[in-house]
Design an enzyme around this catalytic site. Structure first.
Site, PDB file in Angstrom:
ATOM      1  N   TYR A 165       3.534  -7.555 -33.953  1.00 59.66           N
ATOM      2  CA  TYR A 165       2.616  -7.735 -35.082  1.00 59.66           C
ATOM      3  C   TYR A 165       1.561  -8.809 -34.799  1.00 59.66           C
ATOM      4  O   TYR A 165       1.094  -9.483 -35.694  1.00 59.66           O
ATOM      5  CB  TYR A 165       3.404  -8.081 -36.354  1.00 59.66           C
ATOM      6  CG  TYR A 165       4.305  -6.965 -36.848  1.00 59.66           C
ATOM      7  CD1 TYR A 165       4.275  -5.703 -36.279  1.00 59.66           C
ATOM      8  CD2 TYR A 165       5.193  -7.176 -37.895  1.00 59.66           C
ATOM      9  CE1 TYR A 165       5.111  -4.682 -36.721  1.00 59.66           C
ATOM     10  CE2 TYR A 165       6.027  -6.158 -38.353  1.00 59.66           C
ATOM     11  CZ  TYR A 165       5.978  -4.912 -37.755  1.00 59.66           C
ATOM     12  OH  TYR A 165       6.803  -3.896 -38.196  1.00 59.66           O
ATOM     13  N   LYS A 204      15.680  -6.177 -26.853  1.00 61.33           N
ATOM     14  CA  LYS A 204      15.631  -4.926 -26.088  1.00 61.33           C
ATOM     15  C   LYS A 204      15.235  -5.305 -24.656  1.00 61.33           C
ATOM     16  O   LYS A 204      14.314  -4.721 -24.062  1.00 61.33           O
ATOM     17  CB  LYS A 204      14.609  -3.974 -26.743  1.00 61.33           C
ATOM     18  CG  LYS A 204      14.570  -2.581 -26.159  1.00 61.33           C
ATOM     19  CD  LYS A 204      15.733  -1.717 -26.573  1.00 61.33           C
ATOM     20  CE  LYS A 204      15.711  -0.408 -25.816  1.00 61.33           C
ATOM     21  NZ  LYS A 204      16.902   0.419 -26.076  1.00 61.33           N
ATOM     22  N   ASP A 212      19.138  -1.175 -30.532  1.00 56.67           N
ATOM     23  CA  ASP A 212      19.611   0.140 -30.975  1.00 56.67           C
ATOM     24  C   ASP A 212      21.117   0.123 -31.231  1.00 56.67           C
ATOM     25  O   ASP A 212      21.602   0.659 -32.238  1.00 56.67           O
ATOM     26  CB  ASP A 212      19.216   1.256 -29.987  1.00 56.67           C
ATOM     27  CG  ASP A 212      19.271   0.831 -28.539  1.00 56.67           C
ATOM     28  OD1 ASP A 212      19.467  -0.374 -28.282  1.00 56.67           O
ATOM     29  OD2 ASP A 212      19.126   1.674 -27.639  1.00 56.67           O
TER      30      ASP A 212
END
Ligand code: ATP
Length: 344
Positions: free
Chosen positions: A132, A181, A214
Site C-alpha cells: 500500500y 511470505k 496462506d
C-alpha cells in the site's frame, strides 16, 4: 497497550461522527462510556462526505489541527467522496499522523452468532508501507499491464514487530507469530521476517514463531484458538484482520486502533457507513464502543473500559437487547440503555 504517554485526568479527544450510521453509533458510544465513568473532554471534529457539503472538504485543515492538538480521536465510519482528487480519508489520516500500527483484537463474545467459542487473538498490521505504498502505474496507454511496488523498510519492520512484542508483554500475552511470505517474496517479506526475528531476541519472555500467510489463513479457520498476537505487513494484515473479525461474528463487533509514536492514536469502527440503514436508529454501536474501550485502555482508564466491555458482553448475550444485524430486536438507543444497565 504500549503507551508510556502520561495523559491528564480528563484528556481532550476529537470525536468524528462521520457519515451514514456514524452519528447514531457515535452518540450511543459516548453515552455508554460516559455512563461508565469515562473522563474525556470530547472535541467535535468533522470529516467525510457530510463534511464535504458543510466545510467544502472531506478532511478540512481545521480537523487536522484539532487532531494535531488532541493527539487522540474516536472516529465513526467515513464515506470517501467518489471522483478524482479524493483519496481515502482513513489512509490520509494514517499517513499524516504516521499511525504505523493497526491493532485489531478479535475475541469471541458469548451470544454473538459465530462459528467459534474460544477465539482470543490480536492482529497487529503494519499500516504505512508494503503493497500500500501507493506506487503503481500502467505500463502503457493501452493498459496492457500494470505494476505496483511494495516497499518494506528495516525501520518500519523493526518498529511494528517491536510494537507487537511490547503489546504482548504489556498485556500478559505469551506468543507473537510473524506472518509473511518470505518463501516467494524473498526480499520484501524476507526482510520483514529477518528483522522480526532479530527484534524478538530483545523479548526472551515472549515466544516468537513465524508462519507463511496462506498457511496462516487456513490455520485461523481450522484452529483459531492457537493464535495469540500476530504481526504482519500491510496487505496481509488487511486481509487477515477481516478474516479475524469473521471468526468472532463480523465487522459489526470488531474494534480497531491506529497507533503512532508519542501516544497518538485514532480509534475506529472497522465496518462501513451502512448507508442502507442510516437514519433509522438501528445501527449496532458495539464495534465503535469497543474501539472506545481501546481508547480508554490507551489513556489509562482501564477500569472504565472493563465496565463498558462487561455491559456490551451482557447486552449482546440476549436476543431482546441485541441489535437487528445480530438477529436481535433492539434499536441503537435500546441497546445503549441495555449496555448501561448491564455494566458492573
Ligand atoms: P461503505 O461504502 O461505507 O463501506 P457498505 O454498505 O459497502 O458501506 P458496510 O457499511 O460495512 O459496507 O455495510 C455492509 C452491510 O452490513 C450493510 O448491510 C450494513 O447495513 C451492515 N452493517 C455494517 N455495519 C453495521 C452496524 N454497525 N450495525 C448494523 N449493520 C451494519
Amino acid at each position: 497497550m504500549n503507551n508510556t504517554t502520561a495523559y491528564p485526568p480528563c484528556p481532550d479527544v476529537a470525536l468524528i461522527k462521520g457519515d451514514g450510521i456514524g452519528p447514531e453509533i457515535a452518540d450511543a458510544s459516548v453515552k455508554i462510556v460516559e455512563a461508565a465513568g469515562a473522563k474525556i473532554n470530547w472535541i467535535p471534529a468533522f470529516a467525510g462526505m457530510a463534511c464535504l457539503e458543510t466545510h467544502g472538504s472531506p478532511l478540512p485543515q481545521e480537523t487536522i489541527d484539532t487532531l494535531e492538538k488532541c493527539g487522540l480521536a474516536l472516529k465513526s465510519p467515513l464515506a470517501t467522496p467518489i471522483g478524482a482528487g479524493f483519496r481515502s480519508i482513513n489512509v490520509s489520516l494514517r499517513k499524516h499522523f504516521d499511525l504505523y500500527a493497526n491493532l485489531r483484537p478479535a475475541r469471541t463474545i458469548p451470544g454473538v452468532p459465530c462459528r467459534y467459542d474460544n477465539v482470543d487473538l490480536v492482529l497487529v498490521r503494519e499500516n504505512t508501507e508494503g503493497m500500500y505504498s501507493g506506487i503503481e502505474h500502467y505500463i502503457d496507454a493501452e493498459r496492457s499491464a500494470a505494476e505496483s511496488i511494495a516497499i518494506v523498510t528495516r525501520k518500519s519492520s523493526e518498529r511494528i514487530v517491536r510494537f507487537a512484542l511490547q503489546y504482548a508483554r504489556d498485556n500478559n500475552r505469551k506468543k507473537v507469530t510473524i506472518v509473511h511470505k518470505a518463501n516467494i517474496l524473498k526480499m520484501t517479506s524476507g526482510l520483514f521476517l529477518d528483522v522480526g526475528r532479530e527484534v524478538a531476541q530483545d523479548f526472551p519472555d515472549i515466544e516468537c514463531n513465524d508462519m507463511i500467510v496462506d498457511a496462516t489463513a487456513m490455520r485461523m479457520v481450522v484452529n483459531p484458538e492457537s493464535f495469540d498476537v500476530m504481526v504482519t505487513t500491510n496487505l496481509f494484515g488487511d486481509i487477515l484482520s477481516d478474516l479475524a473479525a469473521g471468526l468472532i461474528g463480523g465487522l459489526g463487533v470488531a474494534p480497531a486502533a491506529n497507533i503512532g509514536a508519542d501516544g497518538r492514536a485514532i480509534f475506529e469502527a472497522v465496518h462501513g457507513t451502512a448507508p442502507d440503514i442510516a437514519g433509522k436508529g438501528i445501527g449496532n454501536p458495539s464495534g465503535l464502543c469497543l474501539s472506545a474501550c481501546l481508547l480508554l485502555d490507551h489513556i489509562g482508564q482501564t477500569e472504565v473500559a472493563s465496565r463498558v466491555r462487561e455491559g456490551i458482553k451482557n447486552a449482546l448475550s440476549r436476543p431482546e437487547t441485541r441489535t437487528g444485524d445480530l438477529g436481535g430486536k433492539a434499536n441503537t438507543a435500546q441497546f445503549a440503555d441495555a449496555v448501561i444497565r448491564a455494566m458492573g
